[in-house]
Motif scaffolding. Structure first.
Motif, PDB file in Angstrom:
ATOM      1  N   GLN A 293      53.840   2.808  22.935  1.00  0.00           N
ATOM      2  CA  GLN A 293      53.526   2.869  21.512  1.00  0.00           C
ATOM      3  C   GLN A 293      53.198   1.472  20.994  1.00  0.00           C
ATOM      4  N   SER A 294      52.055   1.335  20.336  1.00  0.00           N
ATOM      5  CA  SER A 294      51.650   0.076  19.682  1.00  0.00           C
ATOM      6  C   SER A 294      51.676  -1.104  20.640  1.00  0.00           C
ATOM      7  N   CYS A 295      51.265  -0.895  21.876  1.00  0.00           N
ATOM      8  CA  CYS A 295      51.253  -1.959  22.875  1.00  0.00           C
ATOM      9  C   CYS A 295      49.879  -2.630  22.908  1.00  0.00           C
ATOM     10  N   LYS A 296      49.878  -3.955  22.930  1.00  0.00           N
ATOM     11  CA  LYS A 296      48.616  -4.703  22.964  1.00  0.00           C
ATOM     12  C   LYS A 296      47.991  -4.691  24.352  1.00  0.00           C
ATOM     13  N   SER A 297      48.795  -4.456  25.377  1.00  0.00           N
ATOM     14  CA  SER A 297      48.296  -4.326  26.741  1.00  0.00           C
ATOM     15  C   SER A 297      49.308  -3.529  27.549  1.00  0.00           C
ATOM     16  N   ILE A 298      48.875  -3.007  28.669  1.00  0.00           N
ATOM     17  CA  ILE A 298      49.787  -2.278  29.552  1.00  0.00           C
ATOM     18  C   ILE A 298      50.454  -3.239  30.524  1.00  0.00           C
ATOM     19  N   ASP A 299      49.658  -3.884  31.354  1.00  0.00           N
ATOM     20  CA  ASP A 299      50.147  -4.894  32.299  1.00  0.00           C
ATOM     21  C   ASP A 299      48.999  -5.863  32.553  1.00  0.00           C
ATOM     22  N   PRO A 300      49.119  -7.113  32.102  1.00  0.00           N
ATOM     23  CA  PRO A 300      48.007  -8.060  32.232  1.00  0.00           C
ATOM     24  C   PRO A 300      47.694  -8.441  33.677  1.00  0.00           C
ATOM     25  N   ASN A 301      48.662  -8.270  34.576  1.00  0.00           N
ATOM     26  CA  ASN A 301      48.419  -8.628  35.978  1.00  0.00           C
ATOM     27  C   ASN A 301      49.228  -7.699  36.881  1.00  0.00           C
ATOM     28  N   GLY A 303      48.852  -6.580  39.880  1.00  0.00           N
ATOM     29  CA  GLY A 303      48.937  -6.883  41.299  1.00  0.00           C
ATOM     30  C   GLY A 303      48.192  -5.873  42.155  1.00  0.00           C
ATOM     31  N   PRO A 304      48.267  -6.023  43.484  1.00  0.00           N
ATOM     32  CA  PRO A 304      47.545  -5.120  44.389  1.00  0.00           C
ATOM     33  C   PRO A 304      48.017  -3.675  44.247  1.00  0.00           C
ATOM     34  N   ASN A 305      47.096  -2.745  44.395  1.00  0.00           N
ATOM     35  CA  ASN A 305      47.437  -1.331  44.243  1.00  0.00           C
ATOM     36  C   ASN A 305      48.470  -0.862  45.261  1.00  0.00           C
ATOM     37  N   GLU A 306      48.425  -1.411  46.473  1.00  0.00           N
ATOM     38  CA  GLU A 306      49.343  -0.946  47.510  1.00  0.00           C
ATOM     39  C   GLU A 306      50.796  -1.322  47.232  1.00  0.00           C
ATOM     40  N   HIS A 307      51.023  -2.228  46.283  1.00  0.00           N
ATOM     41  CA  HIS A 307      52.384  -2.630  45.941  1.00  0.00           C
ATOM     42  C   HIS A 307      52.918  -1.938  44.686  1.00  0.00           C
ATOM     43  N   LEU A 308      52.130  -1.100  44.058  1.00  0.00           N
ATOM     44  CA  LEU A 308      52.532  -0.512  42.780  1.00  0.00           C
ATOM     45  C   LEU A 308      53.555   0.605  42.932  1.00  0.00           C
ATOM     46  N   GLY A 309      53.440   1.416  43.971  1.00  0.00           N
ATOM     47  CA  GLY A 309      54.327   2.566  44.102  1.00  0.00           C
ATOM     48  C   GLY A 309      53.938   3.666  43.136  1.00  0.00           C
ATOM     49  N   SER A 310      54.842   4.622  42.929  1.00  0.00           N
ATOM     50  CA  SER A 310      54.549   5.735  42.020  1.00  0.00           C
ATOM     51  C   SER A 310      55.840   6.355  41.512  1.00  0.00           C
ATOM     52  N   CYS A 311      55.696   7.207  40.502  1.00  0.00           N
ATOM     53  CA  CYS A 311      56.824   7.953  39.932  1.00  0.00           C
ATOM     54  C   CYS A 311      56.607   9.434  40.224  1.00  0.00           C
ATOM     55  N   PRO A 312      57.138   9.947  41.305  1.00  0.00           N
ATOM     56  CA  PRO A 312      56.826  11.325  41.720  1.00  0.00           C
ATOM     57  C   PRO A 312      57.376  12.396  40.799  1.00  0.00           C
ATOM     58  N   THR A 313      58.399  12.077  39.999  1.00  0.00           N
ATOM     59  CA  THR A 313      59.000  13.085  39.116  1.00  0.00           C
ATOM     60  C   THR A 313      58.396  13.083  37.720  1.00  0.00           C
ATOM     61  N   LYS A 327      41.030  -2.701  31.524  1.00  0.00           N
ATOM     62  CA  LYS A 327      40.755  -1.624  32.465  1.00  0.00           C
ATOM     63  C   LYS A 327      41.643  -1.703  33.705  1.00  0.00           C
ATOM     64  N   GLN A 328      41.963  -2.907  34.150  1.00  0.00           N
ATOM     65  CA  GLN A 328      42.781  -3.060  35.351  1.00  0.00           C
ATOM     66  C   GLN A 328      44.203  -2.557  35.120  1.00  0.00           C
ATOM     67  N   GLY A 329      44.777  -2.927  33.989  1.00  0.00           N
ATOM     68  CA  GLY A 329      46.134  -2.476  33.681  1.00  0.00           C
ATOM     69  C   GLY A 329      46.214  -0.979  33.487  1.00  0.00           C
ATOM     70  N   LEU A 330      45.205  -0.410  32.811  1.00  0.00           N
ATOM     71  CA  LEU A 330      45.201   1.032  32.582  1.00  0.00           C
ATOM     72  C   LEU A 330      45.025   1.786  33.905  1.00  0.00           C
ATOM     73  N   GLY A 331      44.147   1.283  34.769  1.00  0.00           N
ATOM     74  CA  GLY A 331      43.961   1.919  36.067  1.00  0.00           C
ATOM     75  C   GLY A 331      45.224   1.885  36.903  1.00  0.00           C
ATOM     76  N   ALA A 332      45.953   0.763  36.853  1.00  0.00           N
ATOM     77  CA  ALA A 332      47.212   0.654  37.588  1.00  0.00           C
ATOM     78  C   ALA A 332      48.249   1.634  37.042  1.00  0.00           C
ATOM     79  N   LEU A 333      48.254   1.821  35.724  1.00  0.00           N
ATOM     80  CA  LEU A 333      49.184   2.778  35.123  1.00  0.00           C
ATOM     81  C   LEU A 333      48.915   4.194  35.620  1.00  0.00           C
ATOM     82  N   PHE A 334      47.660   4.594  35.633  1.00  0.00           N
ATOM     83  CA  PHE A 334      47.328   5.934  36.128  1.00  0.00           C
ATOM     84  C   PHE A 334      47.701   6.091  37.601  1.00  0.00           C
TER      85      PHE A 334
END
Length: 450
Positions: A293-301, A303-313, A327-334
């Motif tokens: 909510q009301s965030c100016k960015s998701i994650d500015p950096n 890192g590599p996609n292979e280190h992000l992991g996921s939330c399976p639940t 776009k990079q931060g939003l893509g990492a979030l998805f």
């Protein structure tokens, strides 16, 4: 646990009083008898509890007995006058409170000012002073010792509290609440420091916590990784956590995920987290709902996609009033939330076709809500929606660049298969079509005066 119940007086009903004596005179004056004095407290409590809130307030003025019984019926209260709490009158007047907000009473503000400062957290009166740097007014707060003393009085007088909103309380104030209010389940803390959060260790049944670190124009408190780690270790049974204006990084979010293994909902509002924190979400192994909510960015950096992991639940992802130009931060979030079932976008800036296309990685989406996303067009909407084979619910409101005329036959076919559809992308065209033939909006046509 200690609980205070409603007043259960066993005093037998008295005879109705039919006389009134004035001053020191001996001549009684006949008045209408008070037949309500024949009713026991239990019966009168049942009667008054069925009144509306407005009627209950008026009935408090009838007599002291009605005022006392009505006070026992009040469960929720927002304190405006600190003296009312500090004098002990709050607990005497309202002994059965379960929900109390003392934030507004902790802010020193002029009562006779006609200028009101308001945001989603608090609404207070301010003076008209304007400083050289253009800042209109910065509030003063009650001292920590005074707040802690008031909190202790509140805890001793209202031990049945279930929800509490505090501002400026220290570790000692929080511990006094924890020792007295054993059934407290929901807590909101404003303007506290990392070390103040040590007081959370005393709460045994705390399930919902909202931590407001910094609010622009009101106060600036720093909640860092130290505070987030203390919070995580002190509250292992949390189910919902909301962080507002908090700093921190990967380490703080990781500590929360590792310690609060029961947490199902995490909300980040106007966060100031450092780059790379997104990868720590994979430690939240039971997370079902994630909100920004009301965030100016998701994650500015991120890192590599292979280190992000996921939330399976994860089942729900909400983005409300956020800037999605990164776009990079939003893509990492998805990528982290690729197992999500419900996607919600509300009044987000920068959500264009390119950004929205990254959501196609979330293959299990069954519900999509788009509201106020004016940059998105049918060219970006169609391919993503068609890629979600399990989509059952769709809501598109006030997305003015999504045009019915550009809809493909495949999307039209999809609409016929949905269980739930709300389609109002272009509110202007709907309004104009609804007014067609009325003469409104035409030169020399009708007008309305409100």
């Amino acid at each position: 646990m200690r609980f205070n119940s409603l007043s259960n007086s066993n005093t037998p009903p008295s005879e109705p009083d039919e006389t009134l004596t004035l001053g020191g005179g001996n001549s009684p004056i006949s008045v209408t008898p008070d037949y309500t004095s024949l009713l026991s407290d239990q019966i009168l409590t049942i009667i008054l509890s069925n009144l509306t809130k407005c009627q209950q307030i008026s009935s408090c003025l009838v007599c002291k007995r009605w005022s006392r019984i009505n006070g026992g019926l009040v469960k929720s209260l927002r304190l405006l006058d600190w003296e009312f709490l500090d004098s002990g009158r709050l607990a005497l007047r309202f002994p059965n409170l379960i929900d109390v907000d003392i934030v507004q009473a902790c802010i020193i503000s002029p009562r006779n000012s006609g200028i009101c400062f308001s945001n989603k957290f608090v609404s207070i009166h301010v003076n008209s002073f304007i400083s050289n740097n253009g800042f209109i007014w910065k509030p003063d707060f009650l001292g920590t010792r005074l707040v802690d003393r008031g909190v202790q009085i509140l805890a001793q007088g209202c031990p049945n509290l279930r929800k509490l909103v505090l501002l400026g309380a220290s570790k000692e104030g929080l511990l006094s609440i924890a020792n007295e209010c054993l059934a407290l389940q929901e807590l909101e803390l404003c303007s506290c420091t990392d070390l103040d959060l040590k007081g959370l260790a005393g709460f045994r049944n705390l399930q919902i916590l909202k931590l407001i670190g910094s609010v622009n124009g009101l106060y600036d408190s720093v909640i860092s990784d130290i505070g987030l780690t203390i919070l995580a270790q002190a509250c292992p049974r949390l189910l919902k956590l909301e962080l507002v204006g908090c700093e921190g990084s990967y380490d703080g979010i990781k500590a929360i995920g590792q310690c609060c293994q029961m947490m199902e909902e995490l909300t980040l509002c106007d966060h100031r987290l450092e780059g790379g924190w997104l990868a720590a979400l994979s430690y939240c192994t039971n997370l079902k709902t994630l909100k920004f909510q009301s965030c100016k960015s998701i994650d500015p950096n991120p890192g590599p996609n292979e280190h992000l992991g996921s939330c399976p639940t994860l089942e729900e992802l909400h983005l409300e009033r956020c800037q999605l130009r990164d776009k990079q931060g939003l893509g990492a979030l998805f990528l982290v939330c690729k197992a999500v079932r419900e996607l919600v976008f509300e009044d987000c800036w920068g959500l264009d076709n390119n950004s929205f296309s990254a959501a196609s990685i979330c293959r299990r989406v069954t519900s999509l809500s788009l509201e106020g996303c004016s940059l998105l067009t049918m060219d970006g909407f169609d391919p993503v929606v068609l890629s979600w084979k399990e989509l059952k619910r769709l809501k598109v409101v006030s997305c003015n660049n999504i045009k019915d005329s550009a809809m493909s036959p495949e999307v039209a076919t999809l609409f016929s298969l949905l269980k739930e559809l709300k389609w109002r992308p272009d509110s202007k065209s709907i309004l104009s079509s609804g007014l067609e033939g009325t003469g409104v909006w035409q030169k020399g046509g009708r007008s309305f005066k409100i």
